[in-house]
Design a protein around this motif. Structure first.
Motif, PDB file in Angstrom:
ATOM      1  N   GLU A 248     -13.255  -7.008   8.534  1.00  0.00           N
ATOM      2  CA  GLU A 248     -14.702  -7.073   8.302  1.00  0.00           C
ATOM      3  C   GLU A 248     -15.048  -8.281   7.415  1.00  0.00           C
ATOM      4  OE1 GLU A 248     -16.157  -2.576   9.120  1.00  0.00           O
ATOM      5  OE2 GLU A 248     -14.417  -2.926   7.885  1.00  0.00           O
TER       6      GLU A 248
ATOM      7  N   ASP B 105      -0.887  -5.122   2.775  1.00  0.00           N
ATOM      8  CA  ASP B 105      -1.315  -3.926   3.501  1.00  0.00           C
ATOM      9  C   ASP B 105      -0.681  -4.032   4.893  1.00  0.00           C
ATOM     10  OD1 ASP B 105      -2.494  -1.801   4.709  1.00  0.00           O
ATOM     11  OD2 ASP B 105      -4.522  -2.244   3.999  1.00  0.00           O
TER      12      ASP B 105
ATOM     13  N   ILE C 231     -12.032   0.957  -1.958  1.00  0.00           N
ATOM     14  CA  ILE C 231     -11.173  -0.144  -1.558  1.00  0.00           C
ATOM     15  C   ILE C 231     -10.057  -0.370  -2.580  1.00  0.00           C
ATOM     16  CG2 ILE C 231     -12.270  -2.140  -2.721  1.00  0.00           C
ATOM     17  CD1 ILE C 231     -11.770  -1.815   0.998  1.00  0.00           C
TER      18      ILE C 231
ATOM     19  N   GLU D 197     -19.192   1.139   8.843  1.00  0.00           N
ATOM     20  CA  GLU D 197     -17.950   0.363   8.814  1.00  0.00           C
ATOM     21  C   GLU D 197     -17.106   0.541  10.072  1.00  0.00           C
ATOM     22  OE1 GLU D 197     -15.294   1.319   5.623  1.00  0.00           O
ATOM     23  OE2 GLU D 197     -13.967   2.143   7.121  1.00  0.00           O
TER      24      GLU D 197
ATOM     25  N   ASP E 256      -6.037  -4.061   0.451  1.00  0.00           N
ATOM     26  CA  ASP E 256      -6.896  -4.110   1.646  1.00  0.00           C
ATOM     27  C   ASP E 256      -7.538  -5.491   1.803  1.00  0.00           C
ATOM     28  OD1 ASP E 256      -6.765  -1.267   2.294  1.00  0.00           O
ATOM     29  OD2 ASP E 256      -8.075  -0.923   0.565  1.00  0.00           O
TER      30      ASP E 256
ATOM     31  N   VAL F   9     -18.605  -2.049   0.467  1.00  0.00           N
ATOM     32  CA  VAL F   9     -17.639  -0.961   0.643  1.00  0.00           C
ATOM     33  C   VAL F   9     -17.351  -0.289  -0.681  1.00  0.00           C
ATOM     34  CG1 VAL F   9     -15.613  -2.481   0.386  1.00  0.00           C
ATOM     35  CG2 VAL F   9     -15.387  -0.388   1.716  1.00  0.00           C
TER      36      VAL F   9
ATOM     37  N   SER G 200     -11.609  -1.638   9.159  1.00  0.00           N
ATOM     38  CA  SER G 200     -10.605  -2.549   8.594  1.00  0.00           C
ATOM     39  C   SER G 200     -11.345  -3.512   7.675  1.00  0.00           C
ATOM     40  CB  SER G 200      -9.862  -3.316   9.688  1.00  0.00           C
ATOM     41  OG  SER G 200      -9.165  -4.401   9.111  1.00  0.00           O
ATOM     42  N   ALA G 201     -11.242  -3.255   6.371  1.00  0.00           N
ATOM     43  CA  ALA G 201     -11.955  -4.095   5.404  1.00  0.00           C
ATOM     44  C   ALA G 201     -11.558  -5.564   5.564  1.00  0.00           C
ATOM     45  CB  ALA G 201     -11.647  -3.613   3.993  1.00  0.00           C
TER      46      ALA G 201
ATOM     47  N   ILE H 245      -0.733  -2.150   7.589  1.00  0.00           N
ATOM     48  CA  ILE H 245      -1.766  -1.998   8.640  1.00  0.00           C
ATOM     49  C   ILE H 245      -3.076  -1.713   7.923  1.00  0.00           C
ATOM     50  CG2 ILE H 245      -2.560  -0.758  10.695  1.00  0.00           C
ATOM     51  CD1 ILE H 245       0.300   0.138  11.221  1.00  0.00           C
TER      52      ILE H 245
ATOM     53  N   TYR I 181     -20.952  -7.464   3.850  1.00  0.00           N
ATOM     54  CA  TYR I 181     -20.134  -6.239   3.949  1.00  0.00           C
ATOM     55  C   TYR I 181     -20.127  -5.591   2.580  1.00  0.00           C
ATOM     56  CZ  TYR I 181     -15.747  -3.505   4.207  1.00  0.00           C
ATOM     57  OH  TYR I 181     -14.803  -2.513   4.150  1.00  0.00           O
TER      58      TYR I 181
ATOM     59  N   GLU J  73       0.827  -1.214   0.000  1.00  0.00           N
ATOM     60  CA  GLU J  73       0.000   0.000   0.000  1.00  0.00           C
ATOM     61  C   GLU J  73       0.860   1.262   0.000  1.00  0.00           C
ATOM     62  OE1 GLU J  73      -2.823   0.610   3.239  1.00  0.00           O
ATOM     63  OE2 GLU J  73      -3.481   2.474   2.290  1.00  0.00           O
TER      64      GLU J  73
ATOM     65  N   GLY K  26     -17.006   2.230   3.573  1.00  0.00           N
ATOM     66  CA  GLY K  26     -16.744   3.243   2.545  1.00  0.00           C
ATOM     67  C   GLY K  26     -15.772   4.256   3.064  1.00  0.00           C
ATOM     68  N   ARG K  27     -14.900   4.699   2.166  1.00  0.00           N
ATOM     69  CA  ARG K  27     -13.885   5.661   2.596  1.00  0.00           C
ATOM     70  C   ARG K  27     -14.526   6.960   3.048  1.00  0.00           C
ATOM     71  NH1 ARG K  27      -9.674   6.123   3.907  1.00  0.00           N
ATOM     72  NH2 ARG K  27      -8.791   4.307   2.922  1.00  0.00           N
TER      73      ARG K  27
ATOM     74  N   THR L  13      -5.553   1.674   9.389  1.00  0.00           N
ATOM     75  CA  THR L  13      -4.611   2.702   9.853  1.00  0.00           C
ATOM     76  C   THR L  13      -5.318   3.810  10.631  1.00  0.00           C
ATOM     77  OG1 THR L  13      -3.121   2.291   8.011  1.00  0.00           O
ATOM     78  CG2 THR L  13      -2.924   4.426   9.062  1.00  0.00           C
ATOM     79  N   SER L  14      -6.489   4.177  10.141  1.00  0.00           N
ATOM     80  CA  SER L  14      -7.199   5.267  10.805  1.00  0.00           C
ATOM     81  C   SER L  14      -7.581   4.854  12.243  1.00  0.00           C
ATOM     82  CB  SER L  14      -8.401   5.624   9.943  1.00  0.00           C
ATOM     83  OG  SER L  14      -9.323   6.304  10.667  1.00  0.00           O
TER      84      SER L  14
END
Ligand code: IPD
Length: 250
Positions: A182, A80, A199, A175, A203, A196, A178-179, A82, A194, A64, A150-151, A85-86
């Protein structure tokens, strides 16, 4: 060393670094359309990359943070460092390390290490999915639990407004960040579906294999098998639920 053993060892080693730094304040490297990137993301990716390429120096590597290593090879690692990350930035333990390996563009193994539980989820193509040394089990739930990923908040709100099936036994959540985790939850039946938007392959490459090994499907919003490139997908083991949600999306 067997590729799956290497992937597990490296994911766990990377996970130890992720855990070690968890309680620190995290310097930010960049914020862009893909979200936030921390210094620790780059450190963990380098650790994973050097550990894998030490063993297989000619393999291609896609991460990533630093993208492609520009090596042409029929094996490509997709990482990926992490996922979530958020969450990590907010000191929320819902995050993981995700490592997949594709052969001729088909993912053949996937490993997800979750520092919070210390669990390693993994799968090899046509050989099933496991958590640590035990088979991973799908347990269907009577309640249709759907996670709207979703971002952007804009997409999540649109999904909550437009894609909801207003019936008893359907339960929704935004969400969790962490896709990969999930989708592992979908594979176990903890989440029914799920969906999203926003992506990337890194991820979900490992998680998708874990899900499909348990009979699940990963589809694009057009209802076709996800092509690994579009930024939107739905993941579920429940065919009827997939059809119902797709009908809302189309
Ligand atoms: C993100 C997470 C999140 C998803 C985003 C991804 P990152 O990955 O998986 O759940 O909604 O689209 O980019 O940035 O934490 O690796």
């Amino acid at each position: 060393m067997e590729k799956i053993q290497l992937a597990k060892q490296v994911a766990q080693k990377a996970g130890r670094l992720v855990t070690e730094k968890f309680n620190e304040l995290h310097p930010v490297k960049a914020i862009d359309e893909n979200g936030i990137h921390l210094e620790i993301d780059f450190q963990v990716e380098e650790l994973i990359k050097s550990s894998i390429l030490e063993e297989f120096p000619n393999h291609a590597f896609l991460g990533e943070e630093n993208g492609h290593n520009h090596q042409q090879h029929n094996y490509q690692w997709i990482v990926d460092p992490i996922d979530g990350t958020s969450n990590y930035y907010f000191h929320n333990p819902y995050h993981c390390v995700s490592i997949a390996l594709a052969e001729d563009n088909e993912v053949i193994l996937g490993v997800i290490y979750e520092p919070y539980s210390g669990k390693t989820y993994w799968a090899e193509k046509d050989k099933g999915a496991y958590v640590d040394e035990k088979p991973l089990i799908y347990q269907p739930d009577k309640i249709k639990k759907i996670v709207m990923g979703g971002r952007t908040n804009e997409f999540r709100l649109k999904a909550m407004k437009e894609f909801v099936i207003a019936q008893k036994n359907y339960y929704y959540k935004m969400e969790m960040g962490s896709a990969a985790l999930e989708i592992v939850n979908v594979a176990q039946g903890y989440v029914g579906l799920y969906l999203v938007k926003g992506i990337h392959l890194w991820d979900v490459a490992a998680a998708n294999l874990i899900l499909t090994e348990l009979g699940g499907q990963v589809l694009g919003f057009d209802g076709q098998p996800w092509d690994g490139q579009s930024d939107s997908l739905l993941a579920s083991v429940d065919e009827k639920l997939l059809e119902e949600v797709l009908a809302k999306i189309k």
